[in-house]
Design an enzyme around this catalytic site. Structure first.
Site, PDB file in Angstrom:
ATOM      1  N   THR A   1       3.339 -13.525   6.558  1.00  0.00           N
ATOM      2  CA  THR A   1       4.077 -12.381   7.108  1.00  0.00           C
ATOM      3  C   THR A   1       4.337 -12.534   8.599  1.00  0.00           C
ATOM      4  OG1 THR A   1       3.269 -10.893   5.411  1.00  0.00           O
ATOM      5  CG2 THR A   1       3.923  -9.863   7.467  1.00  0.00           C
TER       6      THR A   1
ATOM      7  N   THR B   1      -1.998 -13.566   5.274  1.00  0.00           N
ATOM      8  CA  THR B   1      -3.333 -12.967   5.153  1.00  0.00           C
ATOM      9  C   THR B   1      -3.892 -13.001   3.719  1.00  0.00           C
ATOM     10  OG1 THR B   1      -2.384 -10.768   4.872  1.00  0.00           O
ATOM     11  CG2 THR B   1      -2.989 -11.412   7.112  1.00  0.00           C
ATOM     12  N   ASP B   2      -3.009 -13.257   2.725  1.00  0.00           N
ATOM     13  CA  ASP B   2      -3.489 -13.180   1.328  1.00  0.00           C
ATOM     14  C   ASP B   2      -4.622 -14.162   1.033  1.00  0.00           C
ATOM     15  OD1 ASP B   2      -1.682 -11.199   0.819  1.00  0.00           O
ATOM     16  OD2 ASP B   2      -0.209 -12.489  -0.169  1.00  0.00           O
TER      17      ASP B   2
HETATM   18  N1  ASP Z   1       2.775 -12.478   2.213  1.00  0.00           N
HETATM   19  C1  ASP Z   1       1.784 -12.664   3.131  1.00  0.00           C
HETATM   20  C2  ASP Z   1       0.977 -13.950   2.920  1.00  0.00           C
HETATM   21  O1  ASP Z   1       1.547 -14.984   3.109  1.00  0.00           O
HETATM   22  C3  ASP Z   1       0.919 -11.542   3.426  1.00  0.00           C
HETATM   23  C4  ASP Z   1       0.527 -11.642   4.852  1.00  0.00           C
HETATM   24  O2  ASP Z   1       0.744 -12.643   5.486  1.00  0.00           O
HETATM   25  O3  ASP Z   1      -0.020 -10.674   5.347  1.00  0.00           O
HETATM   26  O4  ASP Z   1      -0.182 -13.943   2.638  1.00  0.00           O
END
Ligand code: ASP
Length: 320
Positions: A14, A86-87
């Site tokens: 993200t 973050t995932d």
């Molecule tokens: N879609 C994202 C990821 O790549 C979520 C994030 O980065 O917060 O994990």
């Protein structure tokens, strides 16, 4: 005075995303935060451009190998920053925390809001990650994660919220410190072995072993494990109830897997506290005292890069 040299590896997530356009390139992501240059001399390298839900163990391995190369290529480097979704940030952080052979700070950073949202958190998080990484106190603390002004240990952090910027908590262990506007402050230091203290070596990893994770639930059907027993796997992690307790169905299914003789690790799906004692020692199952299933899988993958019996694997789980 010469500025600290910081190398930023971008992987996607993200922090590199807009909801109305494709992901930005690594250099663009970094150029969007010109204040970084107040703190450090920055070099950028795009490692990948993917959402972290698409990360695989091969990506972790390549990332860890690239980190070792960068350290060789740039001996005067102060730190390395990895921008990441973050995932699966908690998985990448835990893996690197166990295999990166360096004392220079490696700080992973992401964001919960994309860059076109109001109050996007990416720029501030990236700036804080650089500030933390060049702080003298960050040295020797293993892989760190910086988000929402909080500094977490790579081993401990867990994503706890689908949306909020304060998503990372650390299994009730708390943050190591804060990236406050006036200063970087650490209150604690991780005590579990990491980076140069860890026994795991990238050189030993030709290929990762195949470990599955199965989640227990009320009324679990043992047939699930019978079907899984037909797969060619090297180990299994059970995400159990609190304290390592399991349903009748899970226990029945595990009994039927006895002849497979691969390591079975019992982790708790309850985030916080430990599984007390060694409840299944007589079954030969290994207990992951406080690492959740996704991190227990990583530790088992690394443990299996060497020839270890189940007792030794239990020791590894008690140590790391
Ligand atoms: N879609 C994202 C990821 O790549 C979520 C994030 O980065 O917060 O994990």
């Amino acid at each position: 005075m010469a500025q600290a040299k910081v190398h930023i590896l971008t992987t996607g997530g993200t922090i590199a995303s807009r909801s109305d356009a494709p992901m930005v390139d690594g250099p663009q992501l970094v150029q969007a935060v010109p204040r970084l240059l107040d703190y450090a001399e920055i070099s950028v390298e795009e490692f990948s451009k993917i959402g972290s839900s698409k990360m695989k163990p091969e990506n972790w391995l390549n990332l860890a190998q690239r980190i070792q190369e960068i350290i060789q290529e740039k001996p005067d480097l102060a730190s390395i920053i990895i921008t990441h979704g973050t995932d699966t940030m908690e998985e990448t952080a835990f893996f690197l925390n166990l295999v990166a052979k360096t004392e220079i700070p490696i700080v992973i950073v992401g964001s919960m809001r994309s860059s076109n949202e109001i109050s996007a958190d990416g720029p501030a998080n990236l700036l804080n990650a650089v500030r933390v990484s060049i702080s003298e106190q960050a040295r020797g603390k293993g892989v760190l994660v910086v988000l929402n002004e909080n500094i977490s240990a790579g081993r401990d952090l867990l994503k706890m919220n689908n949306r909020r910027v304060e998503t990372f908590e650390a299994n009730s262990l708390g943050y190591l410190g804060f990236a406050d506007p006036d200063t970087i402050i650490f209150y604690r230091t991780p005590t579990k072995p990491h980076t140069i203290q860890s026994d795991f070596n990238l050189q030993n990893i030709a290929q990762f072993s195949k470990i599955d994770i199965v989640q227990d639930f009320a009324g679990f059907d043992p047939e699930i494990l019978e079907l899984l027993g037909q797969r060619d796997i090297d180990g299994l992690v059970i995400s159990s109830f609190a304290g390592g307790r399991m349903s009748y169905g899970m226990l029945e299914g595990l009994e039927k897997l006895k002849n497979r003789n691969f390591p079975i690790v019992i982790a708790s799906s309850v985030r916080g506290g430990r599984i007390i004692g060694k409840p299944y020692a007589d079954q030969g199952w290994i207990i992951s005292p406080d690492l959740p299933a996704n991190k227990a899988r990583i530790l088992l993958m690394l443990a299996l890069t060497n020839d270890h019996d189940k007792k030794e694997i239990q020791q590894i789980f008690d140590t790391y």
